[in-house]
Design a protein around this motif. Structure first.
Motif, mmCIF file in Angstrom:
data_model
loop_
_atom_site.group_PDB
_atom_site.id
_atom_site.type_symbol
_atom_site.label_atom_id
_atom_site.label_comp_id
_atom_site.label_asym_id
_atom_site.label_seq_id
_atom_site.Cartn_x
_atom_site.Cartn_y
_atom_site.Cartn_z
ATOM 1 N N VAL A 26 0.745 -1.215 0.417
ATOM 2 C CA VAL A 26 0.105 0.235 -0.160
ATOM 3 C C VAL A 26 1.024 0.987 -0.121
ATOM 4 C CG1 VAL A 26 -1.690 1.680 1.439
ATOM 5 C CG2 VAL A 26 -2.094 -1.282 0.994
ATOM 6 N N SER A 27 0.962 2.211 -0.778
ATOM 7 C CA SER A 27 1.025 3.665 -0.670
ATOM 8 C C SER A 27 0.674 4.862 -1.078
ATOM 9 C CB SER A 27 2.206 3.358 -2.248
ATOM 10 O OG SER A 27 3.371 2.318 -2.072
ATOM 11 N N PHE A 28 0.382 5.669 -0.482
ATOM 12 C CA PHE A 28 -0.663 6.908 -0.345
ATOM 13 C C PHE A 28 0.819 7.564 0.637
ATOM 14 C CE2 PHE A 28 -2.491 4.366 3.139
ATOM 15 C CZ PHE A 28 -2.263 5.780 3.989
ATOM 16 N N ASP A 29 0.025 9.333 -0.290
ATOM 17 C CA ASP A 29 0.542 10.546 0.273
ATOM 18 C C ASP A 29 -0.297 11.321 1.226
ATOM 19 O OD1 ASP A 29 3.025 10.642 0.048
ATOM 20 O OD2 ASP A 29 3.051 10.891 -1.868
ATOM 21 N N ILE A 30 -0.625 11.881 1.996
ATOM 22 C CA ILE A 30 -1.390 13.490 2.074
ATOM 23 C C ILE A 30 -0.304 14.351 2.629
ATOM 24 C CG2 ILE A 30 -2.496 12.869 4.541
ATOM 25 C CD1 ILE A 30 -2.758 10.317 4.951
ATOM 26 N N GLN A 31 -1.127 14.701 1.881
ATOM 27 C CA GLN A 31 -0.212 16.427 1.329
ATOM 28 C C GLN A 31 -0.625 17.169 2.692
ATOM 29 O OE1 GLN A 31 1.307 17.795 -1.338
ATOM 30 N NE2 GLN A 31 1.110 15.289 -1.466
ATOM 31 N N GLU A 32 -0.587 18.098 3.192
ATOM 32 C CA GLU A 32 -0.237 18.971 4.029
ATOM 33 C C GLU A 32 -2.126 19.951 3.827
ATOM 34 O OE1 GLU A 32 2.507 22.189 6.274
ATOM 35 O OE2 GLU A 32 4.342 20.247 5.661
ATOM 36 N N GLY A 33 -2.644 19.797 4.889
ATOM 37 C CA GLY A 33 -4.054 20.143 5.450
ATOM 38 C C GLY A 33 -5.012 20.061 4.615
ATOM 39 N N GLU A 34 -4.591 18.536 4.220
ATOM 40 C CA GLU A 34 -5.604 17.302 3.254
ATOM 41 C C GLU A 34 -6.230 16.426 3.941
ATOM 42 O OE1 GLU A 34 -4.469 15.206 -1.004
ATOM 43 O OE2 GLU A 34 -3.266 14.597 0.708
ATOM 44 N N LEU A 36 -7.435 13.045 3.556
ATOM 45 C CA LEU A 36 -7.377 11.661 2.987
ATOM 46 C C LEU A 36 -8.453 10.560 3.467
ATOM 47 C CD1 LEU A 36 -6.021 10.302 0.653
ATOM 48 C CD2 LEU A 36 -4.427 9.456 2.158
ATOM 49 N N GLY A 37 -9.348 10.550 2.879
ATOM 50 C CA GLY A 37 -9.979 9.201 2.999
ATOM 51 C C GLY A 37 -9.969 7.745 2.347
ATOM 52 N N LEU A 38 -9.678 6.941 3.289
ATOM 53 C CA LEU A 38 -9.313 5.261 3.376
ATOM 54 C C LEU A 38 -10.154 4.531 3.912
ATOM 55 C CD1 LEU A 38 -7.031 4.711 2.933
ATOM 56 C CD2 LEU A 38 -5.955 3.545 4.689
ATOM 57 N N VAL A 39 -11.127 4.405 2.408
ATOM 58 C CA VAL A 39 -12.566 3.895 2.909
ATOM 59 C C VAL A 39 -12.444 2.157 2.438
ATOM 60 C CG1 VAL A 39 -14.774 4.207 2.409
ATOM 61 C CG2 VAL A 39 -13.042 4.978 0.211
ATOM 62 N N ILE A 212 -5.873 15.250 7.887
ATOM 63 C CA ILE A 212 -6.397 14.438 8.533
ATOM 64 C C ILE A 212 -6.546 12.760 7.408
ATOM 65 C CG2 ILE A 212 -8.804 13.727 8.893
ATOM 66 C CD1 ILE A 212 -8.991 15.559 10.009
ATOM 67 N N LEU A 213 -6.307 11.908 8.239
ATOM 68 C CA LEU A 213 -6.537 10.730 7.974
ATOM 69 C C LEU A 213 -7.700 9.837 8.347
ATOM 70 C CD1 LEU A 213 -5.724 8.499 5.365
ATOM 71 C CD2 LEU A 213 -4.693 7.178 7.822
ATOM 72 N N PHE A 214 -8.971 9.902 6.837
ATOM 73 C CA PHE A 214 -10.474 9.623 8.011
ATOM 74 C C PHE A 214 -10.725 8.465 7.102
ATOM 75 C CE2 PHE A 214 -14.370 9.722 8.456
ATOM 76 C CZ PHE A 214 -14.933 11.286 9.629
ATOM 77 N N ILE A 215 -10.607 7.159 7.861
ATOM 78 C CA ILE A 215 -10.752 6.105 8.144
ATOM 79 C C ILE A 215 -12.275 5.811 8.589
ATOM 80 C CG2 ILE A 215 -10.560 3.469 8.942
ATOM 81 C CD1 ILE A 215 -7.893 4.746 9.197
ATOM 82 N N THR A 216 -13.182 4.936 7.141
ATOM 83 C CA THR A 216 -14.632 5.288 6.851
ATOM 84 C C THR A 216 -14.665 3.318 6.149
ATOM 85 O OG1 THR A 216 -16.655 5.817 6.869
ATOM 86 C CG2 THR A 216 -15.395 6.283 5.802
ATOM 87 N N ASP A 227 -10.844 15.205 1.024
ATOM 88 C CA ASP A 227 -10.469 15.687 -0.436
ATOM 89 C C ASP A 227 -9.863 14.869 -1.231
ATOM 90 O OD1 ASP A 227 -10.222 18.326 0.251
ATOM 91 O OD2 ASP A 227 -8.812 18.419 1.598
ATOM 92 N N ARG A 228 -9.120 14.039 -1.211
ATOM 93 C CA ARG A 228 -8.668 12.375 -1.940
ATOM 94 C C ARG A 228 -9.177 11.214 -1.468
ATOM 95 N NH1 ARG A 228 -3.775 11.135 -2.786
ATOM 96 N NH2 ARG A 228 -2.731 12.024 -0.839
ATOM 97 N N VAL A 229 -8.815 10.114 -1.677
ATOM 98 C CA VAL A 229 -9.798 8.940 -1.326
ATOM 99 C C VAL A 229 -8.925 7.670 -1.564
ATOM 100 C CG1 VAL A 229 -11.560 8.420 -2.557
ATOM 101 C CG2 VAL A 229 -12.163 7.606 -0.947
ATOM 102 N N ALA A 230 -8.504 7.046 -1.062
ATOM 103 C CA ALA A 230 -8.301 5.212 -1.176
ATOM 104 C C ALA A 230 -9.218 4.249 -1.061
ATOM 105 C CB ALA A 230 -6.529 4.952 -0.685
ATOM 106 N N VAL A 231 -9.119 3.629 -1.992
ATOM 107 C CA VAL A 231 -10.235 2.434 -1.697
ATOM 108 C C VAL A 231 -10.013 1.305 -1.802
ATOM 109 C CG1 VAL A 231 -11.760 1.184 -2.434
ATOM 110 C CG2 VAL A 231 -12.381 3.793 -3.098
ATOM 111 N N MET A 232 -9.779 0.827 -0.008
ATOM 112 C CA MET A 232 -9.510 -0.759 -0.102
ATOM 113 C C MET A 232 -9.721 -1.602 -0.014
ATOM 114 S SD MET A 232 -6.262 0.120 3.055
ATOM 115 C CE MET A 232 -5.083 -1.356 2.718
#
Lengths: 328, 286
Positions: A26-34, A36-39, A212-216, A227-232
């Motif tokens: 798994v690879s991802f970046d979180i930018q400052e002030g961003e 990122l949703g992890l679903v 924020i890394l927002f997991i749901t 702002d951005r999302v990664a679907v797992m």
């Protein structure tokens, strides 16, 4: 500017039944002030990924040597190389805070909420007790808890569900973290309270400028916050990109399947289309693309059954686990 | 509206909180003066937040919560039960008519019983089948209806995923051949991709077995999709009820409006309207 990069993260758990892969490459970046949703659904590895950032996974966790989690800004910190609890201290609760699904289980039941808030400030800052108390009350007020001074001296069981989650957010923010990891923070709440907590979090992003890394598991919550999302799915990222791109023009069959399975309030006549089959047991991890066993769009004998597809770029910043010939 | 299968008239369910040295303890009314008709063959949704009394209402219909005041009648044309005053024999009889599907398929199934035994247990307890062959035949029939692989009947629940377990749980509920089913948050613990499958199964079973459902849920979008009639509960009272389409197109009560507005939209650009709503509190009598 990238705040956190996760590169080639692979996590296995040692169990009686052997090594179980929970997160794979798994690879991802979180930018400052961003945000990122992890679903993902249960077993997708989203919480394990978050806990790896905080080094909260159990002792039976094996990180692949190629895995790397870097916190940027200032001197880069390679989080997975920090072996001692002491080294994690400035990061865990300091630079990175985490809030959890069940706030009742996250507060100590026999210590007042205020005392717990002051305690963590004393660990992470040089504040005096009085300053810490003042800041904590101010923060309780900021997250919308009425009569914060009185609430400060109460126990968590005296708080309602929404109030507990607000208090946890307040506690996570007093140390001014650069990254907040929110693991299903609204799942245990009623919709009207969920709405308030989502609105509060959005407001705080504006005020504090943190990432924020927002997991749901809830795509609706992601649409409203990220702002951005990664679907797992089963430990792999299937699709990643800007929220609008991924939700409006999903490139991967799994993302499309999830969206079709959701009840749509704008069209009550639309049939609910489940994704066929069941989530495979972690002990029987499919070869190739992990989703191939449930993908209705694949013909038998396709490449996806044996080969792992790369992350192909669909449009700038929008990636999906597809072979290049399937990218339209 | 056709004749109601279940009629609830001015139902109140109260629970004591704490004890007093003298006199009756203070009571909290979980359900206050609720009236609702559930027509035969309908799929009635009951929505509300936690603590609104929706589960208590469902349980009261199944004679699993104390009826403090009011009346619940179950009448399918042939049999008639007054739920508040059922004799032991009548209650046993009623149990084969009305059943409950539980929320959590991980907690509802005994890990020590095979799937076959789990589904067969209600038949044996109620004495509905006479021989083992008859029980087996009935188990196979209902398992097939719930799309359970018949080869799985010999296995134990731990071998199954959430969706499969919920299908087993539904088969157990339906084994005795009930006509009325209370489904209490039966998809809340399931993943999105599985949830749709279970909802479709419930619909299919309703047609196949001529069932009437009371579908309890906190998730309005799910209710909107499966129910034809909705009642909204808040603080123990039904604040609004009506055909699903009308409620969703034109909610009247402020609480219903707030609930609908709070559902996170899948469109990132459609920010939900925030409807202000003055929350009440639960009152305690005595």
């Amino acid at each position: 500017m990238s705040l956190l990069s996760v590169e080639n993260l692979s996590i296995r758990f040692k169990t009686d039944e052997g090594l179980i892969t929970t997160v794979e490459n798994v690879s991802f970046d979180i930018q400052e002030g961003e945000v990122l949703g992890l679903v993902g659904e249960s077993g997708s590895g989203k919480s394990v990924t978050a806990k790896a950032i905080m080094q909260l996974n159990g002792r039976n966790t094996v990180y692949d040597p190629a895995s790397k989690i870097t916190l940027h800004g200032g001197p880069d910190i390679d989080i997975l190389s920090l072996k001692r609890e002491r080294d994690m201290l400035p990061i865990r609760g300091g630079q990175i805070s985490m809030i959890f699904q069940e706030p009742m289980a996250s507060f100590a039941p026999a210590i007042t909420v205020g005392k717990q808030m002051v305690e963590q400030l004393q660990i992470h800052t040089t504040m005096s007790k009085a300053q810490a108390k003042e800041l904590s009350i101010e923060m309780l007020d900021r997250v919308g808890i009425t009569e914060p001074a009185r609430r400060f001296d109460q126990y968590v069981f005296e708080f309602s569900g929404g109030m507990r989650q607000r208090a946890m957010i307040a506690m996570a923010l007093t140390t001014k973290p650069r990254l907040l990891i929110a693991d299903e923070p609204t799942t245990a709440l009623d919709v009207t309270i969920q709405r308030q907590v989502i609105d509060l979090m959005k407001e705080l992003i504006g005020d504090f400028g943190m990432s924020i890394l927002f997991i749901t598991h809830d795509l609706g919550v992601i649409a409203q916050t990220a702002d951005r999302v990664a679907v797992m799915y089963l430990g792999r990222i299937m699709e990643q990109g800007a929220v609008r791109d991924v939700l409006r023009t999903p490139a991967h069959a799994y993302t499309r399947g999830l969206l079709n399975a959701l009840p749509n309030l704008d069209n009550l006549d639309a049939p609910l289309t489940p994704i066929p089959g069941d989530i495979p047991s972690p002990l029987e991890r499919p070869s190739g693309c992990v989703f191939h066993t449930r993908n209705p769009e694949l013909a038998p004998g396709s490449r996806y059954e044996t080969e792992i597809p790369p992350m192909s770029e669909i449009r700038p910043g929008h990636f999906a686990a597809l072979f290049p010939e399937d990218v339209q | 509206m056709t004749t109601p299968l279940v009629s609830i008239d001015n139902l109140t369910v109260a629970f004591p909180i704490g004890r007093k040295l003298f006199g009756p303890p203070p009571m909290v009314k979980a359900v206050k003066n609720v009236s609702l008709s559930i027509p035969k063959g309908s799929f009635v949704g009951l929505v509300g937040e936690s603590g609104s009394g929706k589960t208590t209402l469902g349980r009261a219909i199944l004679q699993a919560a104390p009826i403090t005041d009011g009346k619940i009648t179950y009448d399918d044309g042939e049999r008639r039960y007054d739920i508040a005053s059922l004799s032991k024999d009548k209650l046993r009889d009623f149990r084969s008519q009305a059943q409950l599907i539980f929320q959590d398929p991980y907690a509802a199934l005994s890990p020590r019983m095979t799937v076959r035994d789990i589904i067969a247990e209600p038949l044996e307890v109620m004495g509905l089948t006479k021989t083992r062959e008859e029980t087996d035949a009935r188990v196979r029939e209902i398992a097939a209806k719930c799309r359970i692989n018949l080869e799985h009947l010999r296995r134990y629940p731990h071998a199954f995923s959430g969706g499969q377990r919920q299908r087993i749980s539904i088969a157990r509920t339906l084994a005795a051949g009930p006509k009325f089913v209370v489904a209490d948050e039966c998809v809340a613990a399931l993943d999105v991709s599985i949830q749709a499958d279970i909802l479709n199964l419930l619909k299919q079973l309703q047609r196949d077995l001529d069932l009437t459902y009371l579908f309890i849920s906190h998730d309005l979008s799910v209710v909107a999709h499966v129910c034809d009639y909705v009642a909204v509960m808040y603080l123990g009272e039904i604040v609004e009820e009506g055909p699903t389409r009308e409620i969703f197109a034109n909610p009247q009560h402020d609480y219903t409006k707030a609930l609908l507005a709070a559902i996170p939209s899948l469109d990132p650009d459609q920010r939900s309207r925030v409807v202000s709503f003055e929350r009440g509190t639960v009152t305690v009598d005595g």
